[in-house]
Design a protein around this motif. Structure first.
Motif, PDB file in Angstrom:
ATOM      1  N   ILE A  25       0.739  -0.746  -0.114  1.00  0.00           N
ATOM      2  CA  ILE A  25       0.213  -0.026  -0.077  1.00  0.00           C
ATOM      3  C   ILE A  25       1.035   1.267  -0.252  1.00  0.00           C
ATOM      4  N   TRP A  29       0.604   4.011  -3.667  1.00  0.00           N
ATOM      5  CA  TRP A  29      -0.071   5.413  -3.147  1.00  0.00           C
ATOM      6  C   TRP A  29       0.616   6.126  -2.470  1.00  0.00           C
ATOM      7  N   THR A  93     -13.625  -1.230   3.967  1.00  0.00           N
ATOM      8  CA  THR A  93     -12.790  -1.497   2.910  1.00  0.00           C
ATOM      9  C   THR A  93     -13.608  -1.295   2.121  1.00  0.00           C
ATOM     10  N   PHE A  97     -12.208   1.827  -0.781  1.00  0.00           N
ATOM     11  CA  PHE A  97     -11.283   1.749  -0.644  1.00  0.00           C
ATOM     12  C   PHE A  97     -10.531   1.036  -2.035  1.00  0.00           C
ATOM     13  N   GLU A  98      -9.905   2.058  -2.968  1.00  0.00           N
ATOM     14  CA  GLU A  98      -9.528   2.056  -4.877  1.00  0.00           C
ATOM     15  C   GLU A  98      -8.235   1.197  -4.674  1.00  0.00           C
ATOM     16  N   GLU A  99      -8.179   0.398  -5.974  1.00  0.00           N
ATOM     17  CA  GLU A  99      -6.876  -0.232  -5.447  1.00  0.00           C
ATOM     18  C   GLU A  99      -4.756   0.601  -6.151  1.00  0.00           C
ATOM     19  N   LYS A 100      -5.568   1.712  -6.892  1.00  0.00           N
ATOM     20  CA  LYS A 100      -4.518   2.521  -6.877  1.00  0.00           C
ATOM     21  C   LYS A 100      -4.711   3.813  -7.429  1.00  0.00           C
TER      22      LYS A 100
END
Length: 352
Positions: A25, A29, A93, A97-100
């Protein structure tokens, strides 16, 4: 009992996925000046859960041997509470929550995102990692340090009770001190890495200080002063837990462009293997001899870890890419790809 054992196994499998997240992560990010701190904060979150695990169960489930029904009721409340919190986090989540991020936070991530997902081979990635001698040395040294910490944490109560009869509550507080001090150590180490990028030097120094802390803890445990155990335990936790984000980030640097999840997964597997072996052996030595013999066993292994860490070649591949330094050993495509090295270099340059 079989139901409890099965549920514990499910939790153990889930933990495999959770423990490898910090470095992944952080890399996806966060940029070069904050990636190590982000990794440390994620590790801190894991340690915070451990700290709560030391603190809450004795409060929620007090020792009531004369009333088994009450004890069962209290245990069920604790487990239902844990299930509710975990379920809420799961849905949270999934929703937010986003992947990227929309744009890569660093040059190294921009390079990795040029790789087609279908070209990635998990098997080839594992092979590449085990061919990487610096990573193999780190894999063993990380397993030794983290396994030693797991062993000390697991057997802490037994060690304290051996020398301080009837101090079960303080044993839990010492364990909490160990973890809280480690949380502080994780953040400081992460900030220091982002500021200096001295991965090998910092890792080696923290390793040596952990060894010294374990020696002091070993030879002061039986002095009869609990306050001394609190202090030495805190120092030990500060350095041994502070090492966790260092190991993750150092591994990402020397294995780039391999997946952060793969390298951190192998590190955690090594830690679990060493942790199991160390806990079993130290437990036997502590039971049949004394806590000092068990701790000296760990000291010997941590000293071996210092030597292995000193032998690691510090090839900061990710940092070199982020700094614009081209390293021909760093490829943005899998090893088994038919693309020529010259094309790879152009691909990296175009991404930058």
């Amino acid at each position: 009992y079989p139901l409890t054992l099965a549920a514990q196994a499910v939790c153990a499998v889930a933990q495999v996925f959770i423990l490898g997240l910090p470095s992944r992560i952080a890399s996806v990010w966060f940029g070069p000046t904050e990636v190590s701190t982000a990794c440390a904060v994620a590790v801190l979150g894991n340690q915070l859960g451990t700290a709560i695990g030391f603190l809450l169960p004795p409060v929620l489930v007090p020792n009531t041997p004369d009333d088994i029904r009450l004890m069962a009721h209290n245990i069920s409340i604790m487990f239902y509470g844990t299930a509710i919190v975990s379920t809420l986090l799961f849905f949270l989540t999934g929703v937010v929550f986003e992947e990227k991020p929309k744009y890569p936070p660093s040059h190294s991530q921009a390079v990795l995102q040029t790789m087609p997902p279908e070209d990635y081979s998990y098997k080839q990635s594992i092979i590449n990692l085990f061919k990487n001698i610096p990573f193999v040395l780190l894999l063993i040294s990380y397993g030794i340090m983290t396994g030693a910490f797991y062993s000390v944490s697991t057997l802490l109560n037994q060690m304290i009770i051996t020398h301080y009869k009837g101090e079960e509550v303080n044993a839990g507080r010492i364990g909490l001190t160990l973890v809280v001090a480690g949380m502080v150590g994780s953040i400081i180490c992460g900030l220091w890495l982002d500021y200096t990028k001295t991965y090998k030097q910092t890792t080696l120094i923290v390793y040596i200080l952990s060894f010294i802390g374990l020696l002091v803890f070993t030879f002061t445990l039986d002095l009869g002063y609990l306050i001394v155990v609190f202090v030495t335990g805190g120092v030990l936790g500060f350095f041994m837990t502070g090492y966790l984000p260092l190991g993750f980030e150092f591994a990402v640097e020397i294995t780039y462009p391999e997946s952060e999840g793969t390298s951190s997964g192998l590190l955690n597997a090594s830690a679990q293997i060493f942790g199991i072996v160390f806990t079993l052996v130290q437990g036997k030595l502590t039971t049949y001899y004394s806590p000092r013999e068990g701790n000296l066993f760990l000291c010997a292994w941590v000293f071996v870890g210092i030597i292995l860490t000193a032998l690691i070649k510090s090839d900061l591949r990710r940092h070199n890419v982020n700094s614009g330094i081209m390293n021909l050993d760093v490829k943005a495509v899998p090893v088994d790809s038919p693309v020529e090295p010259e094309s790879t270099t152009l691909k990296i340059q175009s991404a930058l």
